[in-house]
Enzyme design. Structure first.
Site, PDB file in Angstrom:
ATOM      1  N   HIS A 152       0.640  -1.133  -0.249  1.00 36.38           N
ATOM      2  CA  HIS A 152       0.328   0.195  -0.339  1.00 36.38           C
ATOM      3  C   HIS A 152       0.903   1.389   0.213  1.00 36.38           C
ATOM      4  O   HIS A 152       0.368   2.080   0.016  1.00 36.38           O
ATOM      5  CB  HIS A 152      -0.676  -0.063   1.404  1.00 36.38           C
ATOM      6  CG  HIS A 152      -2.349  -1.100   0.876  1.00 36.38           C
ATOM      7  ND1 HIS A 152      -2.652  -1.399   2.315  1.00 36.38           N
ATOM      8  CD2 HIS A 152      -1.929  -1.926   0.544  1.00 36.38           C
ATOM      9  CE1 HIS A 152      -3.071  -2.868   2.018  1.00 36.38           C
ATOM     10  NE2 HIS A 152      -3.431  -2.648   1.030  1.00 36.38           N
ATOM     11  N   CYS A 158       3.369  12.977 -13.757  1.00 36.94           N
ATOM     12  CA  CYS A 158       3.876  13.691 -14.575  1.00 36.94           C
ATOM     13  C   CYS A 158       5.041  13.459 -14.911  1.00 36.94           C
ATOM     14  O   CYS A 158       5.230  13.397 -16.544  1.00 36.94           O
ATOM     15  CB  CYS A 158       3.642  15.183 -14.500  1.00 36.94           C
ATOM     16  SG  CYS A 158       4.907  16.040 -13.205  1.00 36.94           S
ATOM     17  N   GLY A 196      -0.893  -9.717  12.594  1.00 37.65           N
ATOM     18  CA  GLY A 196      -1.748  -8.278  12.690  1.00 37.65           C
ATOM     19  C   GLY A 196      -2.462  -7.621  12.104  1.00 37.65           C
ATOM     20  O   GLY A 196      -2.343  -6.638  11.660  1.00 37.65           O
TER      21      GLY A 196
END
Ligand code: APR
Length: 256
Positions: free
Chosen positions: A122, A134, A197
């Site tokens: 992530h 860009c 976890g």
């Protein structure tokens, strides 16, 4: 089965494995003081609405609000240090060169504790990028170099003036393909998966242990609470990772 027996069984499996994969979530950083997302009362999503703060639509709608939320998350994560659970994983990687960590976390505490084989699904909270990429994917922007460190408004890309955003994956966004390929490649080679976890609520991370289990790979979970992935695990160690992982590493090195 008593906790000691479970840890002993997990240590024997880990000791015998050549290519263990650890799938970690926010719980592995909880003992470092980084809030999780879904723990009742303390989780971020119990205080804030993710659809208002962690989606591309939210950023489109109010970039400054989303930017402030991530500056706040950076502030609370900045003083966090790796906990004994992170260090135990780094110790295990030194013992098992083909050990990989697939993490959903963006706090880079695995890297800070010395783990080298880390696949970050992530992204990374402290990285910022041009929202239009860009100059290529990703167009990372060093806020210090460009003196764009702004607490309240999403700064603009020095190259194209588009808004700058945190380099993390939001809900409704695809994971970067190279990261996804690396994670699936690690899982496909795993001979043991240890989930640490995570509530198992977010995909594709949650699909990975299931894929391994469907191929007959043993799955162990370390989490003080049951999760959506507990039914997938052959063994559930209901302890905090900052306790269970060092104990696991100790038992594995004792068996060495
Ligand atoms: N040790 C181990 N597990 C713990 C500990 C601890 N000390 N403390 C809490 N946990 C467990 C909780 O029981 C819970 O199952 O950690 C899990 C945290 O779950 P979430 O808060 O849902 O975090 P996570 O599973 O990592 O979320 C996945 O959701 O919001 C998105 O992108 C975000 O990466 C995140 C993803």
């Amino acid at each position: 089965m008593a906790a000691g027996e479970k840890l002993e069984q997990a240590a024997l499996r880990l000791r015998a494995s050549q290519r263990p994969v650890f799938l970690t979530g926010a719980g592995v950083s909880a003992e470092s003081g980084v809030p999780t997302f879904r723990d009742a009362a303390t989780g971020l999503w119990s205080k804030y609405e993710p659809t208002e703060l962690a989606t591309p639509q939210a950023f489109q709608r109010d970039p400054d609000l989303v930017w402030r939320f991530y500056q706040y998350r950076r502030q609370i994560a900045a003083p966090a240090k790796p906990n004994p659970g992170h260090y135990a994983l780094a110790e295990l990687e030194a013992l098992k060169p083909d050990l990989w960590i697939i993490t959903q976390n963006v706090d880079d505490l695995h890297e800070q504790s010395g783990s080298q084989h880390v696949i970050r699904l992530h992204g990374r909270l402290r990285d910022s990028r041009c929202s239009q990429n860009c100059k290529g994917d990703p167009t990372l922007i060093d806020l210090d170099k460009f003196r764009l460190n702004s607490p309240d408004t999403a700064p603009r890309c020095p190259y194209c003036s588009a808004r700058i955003r945190p380099d993390v994956v939001w809900f409704n966004e695809m994971l970067p393909l190279p990261v996804l390929e690396a994670a699936w490649s690690a899982i496909s080679k795993a001979d043991l998966v240890i989930i640490v976890g995570t509530s198992g609520m977010v995909h594709p991370a949650a699909d990975m242990p299931m894929d391994a289990r469907d191929r007959g790979v043993p799955v162990i979970e370390i989490n003080p609470q049951p999760s959506a992935l507990t039914p997938v695990a052959d063994l559930w160690i209901d302890q905090p990772s900052g306790v269970a992982l060092p104990e696991l590493a100790h038992r594995v090195t004792a068996l060495a």
